[in-house]
Design a protein around this motif. Structure first.
Motif, PDB file in Angstrom:
ATOM      1  N   LEU A 173       0.820  -1.201   0.000  1.00 14.41           N
ATOM      2  CA  LEU A 173       0.000   0.000   0.000  1.00 14.41           C
ATOM      3  C   LEU A 173       0.860   1.260   0.000  1.00 14.41           C
ATOM      4  O   LEU A 173       1.727   1.434   0.865  1.00 14.41           O
ATOM      5  N   VAL A 174       0.623   2.130  -0.974  1.00 15.30           N
ATOM      6  CA  VAL A 174       1.250   3.448  -1.040  1.00 15.30           C
ATOM      7  C   VAL A 174       0.157   4.477  -0.786  1.00 15.30           C
ATOM      8  O   VAL A 174      -0.796   4.590  -1.576  1.00 15.30           O
ATOM      9  N   LEU A 175       0.265   5.218   0.316  1.00 10.72           N
ATOM     10  CA  LEU A 175      -0.761   6.203   0.672  1.00 10.72           C
ATOM     11  C   LEU A 175      -0.680   7.410  -0.250  1.00 10.72           C
ATOM     12  O   LEU A 175       0.382   8.022  -0.388  1.00 10.72           O
ATOM     13  N   LEU A 176      -1.809   7.756  -0.879  1.00  6.35           N
ATOM     14  CA  LEU A 176      -1.871   8.930  -1.756  1.00  6.35           C
ATOM     15  C   LEU A 176      -2.410  10.160  -1.033  1.00  6.35           C
ATOM     16  O   LEU A 176      -2.081  11.286  -1.392  1.00  6.35           O
ATOM     17  N   GLY A 177      -3.274   9.947  -0.047  1.00  4.83           N
ATOM     18  CA  GLY A 177      -3.918  11.060   0.648  1.00  4.83           C
ATOM     19  C   GLY A 177      -5.245  10.599   1.209  1.00  4.83           C
ATOM     20  O   GLY A 177      -5.487   9.395   1.408  1.00  4.83           O
ATOM     21  N   PHE A 178      -6.144  11.571   1.412  1.00  8.26           N
ATOM     22  CA  PHE A 178      -7.412  11.276   2.066  1.00  8.26           C
ATOM     23  C   PHE A 178      -8.552  12.016   1.352  1.00  8.26           C
ATOM     24  O   PHE A 178      -8.330  13.078   0.761  1.00  8.26           O
ATOM     25  N   VAL A 179      -9.749  11.427   1.432  1.00  6.74           N
ATOM     26  CA  VAL A 179     -10.944  12.081   0.903  1.00  6.74           C
ATOM     27  C   VAL A 179     -11.975  12.202   2.015  1.00  6.74           C
ATOM     28  O   VAL A 179     -12.015  11.393   2.946  1.00  6.74           O
ATOM     29  N   GLN A 180     -12.810  13.231   1.907  1.00  8.60           N
ATOM     30  CA  GLN A 180     -13.936  13.399   2.823  1.00  8.60           C
ATOM     31  C   GLN A 180     -15.222  13.062   2.084  1.00  8.60           C
ATOM     32  O   GLN A 180     -15.351  13.308   0.874  1.00  8.60           O
ATOM     33  N   TRP A 181     -16.201  12.522   2.827  1.00  6.15           N
ATOM     34  CA  TRP A 181     -17.412  11.950   2.243  1.00  6.15           C
ATOM     35  C   TRP A 181     -18.626  12.454   3.003  1.00  6.15           C
ATOM     36  O   TRP A 181     -18.637  12.442   4.242  1.00  6.15           O
TER      37      TRP A 181
END
Length: 375
Positions: A173-181
């Protein structure tokens, strides 16, 4: 255990599929070992998440369309993960993992991982009949996970030193960032959450050398005004410079170390006073002024006895051709406030003795007693 096997060929040899596959495998193994063992894994270029504001045609609510930009990452197995073109994140894929959650302000992690995809055989069929695929696409997959799963990144363990490329590759797993929902759509993309953010590639080296006789260390790939830089130069004069980039691309020096060891700083020098050392400050002060502490000494250190002050004052006697002036008082109280009074007698003016406020030259020494072992 044997070392890597390098294929060898000779005239008249009948080449089997395994011989050709071994040629490819040998090159791949060397490449991933170099990437895995000589570098730290992470994002090499691009792969940032950007947003475009959209409107839901049914509800009329605003939301964010999130796109992962093209780029390259190197995972912990040494494999390259190439995203050749921007890709819009799928809200349907997100719902399949997190759709049962209600609206939340807590961001969800977005990961990139490698994926192999077999491609159909090309060209005419072999004499032995139909075979398997003759091409494998080294592709990628974007994954959504639950709150807190970003911490799984730190728990991943690299393969053994001699490990060949995994086939199919192990999921890294390579973390790209985060999203809000908001329960229906993405509303934002953020680079970090809960103290965790993307990881970027690094290099493992004990020596870094420059061919141009100048080595620069900076915080961004491109020169940007106001950003810090550390520059080691060999010519025209050897020097080590720390400073901030100017609009011209040059470094405005804030700290410079000359070849003879001389240190030049643009600002003030301060720091914690160490045992056995002495810091000093001096100057002139008039009656009623509070004497300053040496740079690096705090009032709290003086108040609790960690630092001892030694104050010396010398009254300044103004010159006089006909009179006499002597100090009546030249002291400093517990608050470091100067008390200076001068008495003057001038027979040409009158018989009276006058008393006026005066000034002093001062020296303040701050000391910490040296400890005799272990302190």
């Amino acid at each position: 255990m044997t070392g890597p096997l390098r294929p060898e060929f000779h005239e008249g040899q009948v080449l089997a599929a395994a011989d050709l596959a071994a040629t490819v495998a040998y090159a791949r193994s060397a490449a991933v070992r170099h990437a895995r063992l000589s570098h730290d894994w992470g994002i090499a270029d691009g792969l940032g998440m950007t947003t475009v504001n959209r409107t839901d045609p049914v509800s009329g609510n605003r939301f964010a369309e999130v796109t992962v930009q093209a780029g390259l990452a190197i995972d912990g197995t040494g494999r390259e993960i190439l995203v050749p073109a921007p890709v819009v994140l799928s809200e349907a894929d997100f719902e399949a993992v997190n759709g049962a959650d209600g609206p939340s302000t807590e961001p969800y992690p977005v990961f990139l991982t490698a994926a192999d995809r077999a491609r159909p055989a090309t060209g005419p069929a072999s004499c032995a009949g139909a075979g398997g695929p003759t091409r494998v696409e080294e592709s990628y997959q974007i994954l959504f996970r639950r709150h807190g799963d970003e911490r799984l990144v730190a728990d991943q363990q690299p393969p053994a030193v001699a490990a060949a490329p995994a086939a199919p590759p192990a999921q890294w797993l390579v973390l790209l960032g985060f999203v809000q929902w908001d329960g229906t759509h993405f509303t934002a993309a953020v680079p970090a959450a809960r103290g965790v953010g993307p990881r970027y590639v690094g290099v493992r080296a004990d020596t870094v050398s420059a061919r141009s006789d100048s080595l620069a260390l900076r915080t961004l790939p491109a020169v940007q005004e106001g950003k810090p830089a550390l520059v080691l130069s060999g010519s025209p004069t050897p020097s080590l410079v720390y400073g901030l980039y100017k609009g011209t691309g040059d470094v405005d020096p804030l700290l410079t170390v000359a070849p003879n060891g001389n240190l030049t700083i643009a600002g003030s020098f301060s720091g914690q006073i160490s045992a056995g050392s002495v810091l000093a400050t001096s100057g002139s002060a008039t009656d009623g002024m509070v004497l300053p502490l040496p740079s690096g000494v705090t009032p709290a250190e003086v108040a609790d006895g960690r630092v001892a002050l030694h104050v010396y004052v010398t009254p300044k006697i103004p010159p006089s051709e006909s009179g006499l002036t002597v100090p009546a008082e030249a002291t400093v109280d517990g608050d470091r406030r100067v008390r200076c009074r001068l008495r003057s007698y001038d027979p040409g003016v009158g018989p009276a003795v006058t008393e006026t406020a005066g000034s002093v030259d001062f020296l303040v020494l701050a000391t910490v007693a040296a400890t005799s072992g272990g302190g």
